[in-house]
Design a protein around this motif. Sequence first.
Motif, short mmCIF file in Angstrom:
data_model
loop_
_atom_site.label_atom_id
_atom_site.label_comp_id
_atom_site.label_asym_id
_atom_site.label_seq_id
_atom_site.Cartn_x
_atom_site.Cartn_y
_atom_site.Cartn_z
N VAL A 53 0.06 -30.25 -13.47
CA VAL A 53 0.33 -31.01 -12.25
C VAL A 53 -0.81 -30.82 -11.26
O VAL A 53 -1.29 -31.78 -10.66
N GLY A 54 -1.28 -29.58 -11.11
CA GLY A 54 -2.39 -29.30 -10.20
C GLY A 54 -3.63 -30.12 -10.56
O GLY A 54 -4.27 -30.71 -9.68
N LEU A 55 -3.93 -30.19 -11.86
CA LEU A 55 -5.10 -30.96 -12.29
C LEU A 55 -4.92 -32.46 -12.00
O LEU A 55 -5.89 -33.14 -11.65
N MET A 56 -3.67 -32.94 -12.15
CA MET A 56 -3.43 -34.36 -11.83
C MET A 56 -3.67 -34.64 -10.35
O MET A 56 -4.34 -35.62 -10.00
N VAL A 57 -3.11 -33.79 -9.49
CA VAL A 57 -3.29 -34.00 -8.04
C VAL A 57 -4.77 -33.90 -7.69
O VAL A 57 -5.30 -34.72 -6.93
N LEU A 58 -5.44 -32.91 -8.29
CA LEU A 58 -6.87 -32.71 -8.05
C LEU A 58 -7.67 -33.95 -8.44
O LEU A 58 -8.56 -34.39 -7.71
N GLU A 59 -7.34 -34.51 -9.60
CA GLU A 59 -8.08 -35.68 -10.07
C GLU A 59 -7.81 -36.89 -9.16
O GLU A 59 -8.75 -37.59 -8.76
N ILE A 79 -15.51 -32.48 0.53
CA ILE A 79 -15.91 -31.70 -0.64
C ILE A 79 -15.70 -30.20 -0.38
O ILE A 79 -15.26 -29.46 -1.25
N GLU A 80 -15.98 -29.79 0.85
CA GLU A 80 -15.76 -28.38 1.19
C GLU A 80 -14.28 -28.01 1.02
O GLU A 80 -13.93 -26.99 0.44
N GLU A 81 -13.43 -28.89 1.51
CA GLU A 81 -11.98 -28.69 1.43
C GLU A 81 -11.53 -28.65 -0.04
O GLU A 81 -10.72 -27.81 -0.44
N LEU A 82 -12.10 -29.57 -0.83
CA LEU A 82 -11.78 -29.64 -2.27
C LEU A 82 -12.15 -28.33 -2.97
O LEU A 82 -11.37 -27.77 -3.75
N MET A 83 -13.35 -27.83 -2.68
CA MET A 83 -13.81 -26.60 -3.34
C MET A 83 -12.97 -25.41 -2.94
O MET A 83 -12.68 -24.54 -3.75
N SER A 84 -12.54 -25.40 -1.68
CA SER A 84 -11.74 -24.29 -1.20
C SER A 84 -10.40 -24.25 -1.95
O SER A 84 -9.91 -23.18 -2.32
N VAL A 85 -9.82 -25.42 -2.22
CA VAL A 85 -8.53 -25.43 -2.91
C VAL A 85 -8.71 -25.14 -4.41
O VAL A 85 -7.88 -24.49 -5.03
N ILE A 86 -9.83 -25.58 -4.98
CA ILE A 86 -10.12 -25.25 -6.38
C ILE A 86 -10.27 -23.72 -6.52
O ILE A 86 -9.79 -23.11 -7.47
N GLY A 87 -10.91 -23.11 -5.55
CA GLY A 87 -11.08 -21.66 -5.54
C GLY A 87 -9.75 -20.93 -5.63
O GLY A 87 -9.64 -19.88 -6.27
N ASP B 32 7.34 -37.76 0.21
CA ASP B 32 6.96 -38.08 1.60
C ASP B 32 5.50 -38.52 1.71
O ASP B 32 5.02 -38.79 2.81
N GLY B 33 4.78 -38.54 0.56
CA GLY B 33 3.38 -38.97 0.60
C GLY B 33 2.48 -37.99 1.33
O GLY B 33 1.48 -38.40 1.93
N ARG B 34 2.83 -36.70 1.29
CA ARG B 34 2.02 -35.70 1.99
C ARG B 34 0.61 -35.57 1.41
O ARG B 34 0.36 -35.92 0.25
N TYR B 35 -0.29 -35.01 2.20
CA TYR B 35 -1.70 -34.91 1.84
C TYR B 35 -1.91 -34.03 0.60
O TYR B 35 -1.34 -32.94 0.47
N CYS B 36 -2.74 -34.53 -0.33
CA CYS B 36 -3.00 -33.87 -1.62
C CYS B 36 -3.31 -32.38 -1.48
O CYS B 36 -2.81 -31.55 -2.24
N ILE B 37 -4.15 -32.06 -0.53
CA ILE B 37 -4.59 -30.66 -0.37
C ILE B 37 -3.41 -29.77 -0.02
O ILE B 37 -3.31 -28.62 -0.50
N ASP B 38 -2.47 -30.27 0.78
CA ASP B 38 -1.27 -29.47 1.12
C ASP B 38 -0.43 -29.24 -0.13
O ASP B 38 0.15 -28.17 -0.32
#
Lengths: 91, 91, 91, 91
Positions: A53-59, A79-87, B32-38
């Motif tokens: 599921v995480g990989l789907m949301v990430l993609e 991109i910074e935000e993306l990398m932080s969550v991948i970390g 609820d369509g919340r933001y992916c990063i959350d």
Amino acid sequence: MHPSYELDKSNMLERLRKIEGQVRGIQRMINDGRYCIDILTQLAAVQAALDKVGLMVLEDHTRGCVAKAIRDDGGAEAIEELMSVIGKFIK
Amino acid sequence: MHPSYELDKSNMLERLRKIEGQVRGIQRMINDGRYCIDILTQLAAVQAALDKVGLMVLEDHTRGCVAKAIRDDGGAEAIEELMSVIGKFIK
Amino acid sequence: MHPSYELDKSNMLERLRKIEGQVRGIQRMINDGRYCIDILTQLAAVQAALDKVGLMVLEDHTRGCVAKAIRDDGGAEAIEELMSVIGKFIK
Amino acid sequence: MHPSYELDKSNMLERLRKIEGQVRGIQRMINDGRYCIDILTQLAAVQAALDKVGLMVLEDHTRGCVAKAIRDDGGAEAIEELMSVIGKFIK
């Protein structure tokens, strides 16, 4: 505006419902005094299912929000935000 | 005979109930369509919480079943089984 | 053309040289018959150091190649490739 | 006294020598400006190879030191130490 995962929404919800059921199943296994190794195997299965599921949301997020940010403003922040969550997933 | 995790049972069940609630919460966030990063942050939090439960079961199993097997028959088989399940968590 | 990680190149090489030294150090520890837990602690430190290099390459790649692909052709292929490699780190 | 991994020593050293070579190879790839995804794939391969060495040390340690501690004094301390190092690999 729709979130990036709009098209995968029902697939993701279906997976999370299954994961919720698995977590409930593990509680039952513990109440029934089931063997530790069987419980650990189930916990590992839930982790793997959550990774998917995480990989789907990430993609979806990368295809949607990040791609849009890159086209709109270069995407530095996105991109910074993306990398932080991948970390968080990697460690 | 009680399983190795008998004493941690209520602690583990409490954690799993909380995890189940978090998984339900993620479904709500998606609806609820919340933001992916959350959503990704919440998924990573569930993974970390499951890791903790996994480590508890692993520790109880080692203190209980594995230690017993080592005293009873050397534990060769119990240790092999333990390593195989640890391998599932590591990779 | 320069690769996406051009600016982080010397930083990455420095980190990899240090990691190479740590891997050599672990071989010495084994030859010296050092305590298993100390060896495992060092192995985990190398893994964490490799994760950091991986995240740097990932970030540079996303800022560089992936962003370029998104601007040039929508980036569908580049994002698929990115996700596939992230999957290798996550599981 | 020999460490628990005595019998796997040459196997482990061989694997670590190969890993050291792979880490050197990644430095060469970076110097040659190779494609990010190829570098990431190699980093993931090194991680997987380190996981295998880690699992070998873990298994030898459990069969050796931990089993001995369990027979000698119940093993409470040895198991706590073992779990703490497993925790470093899992998260």
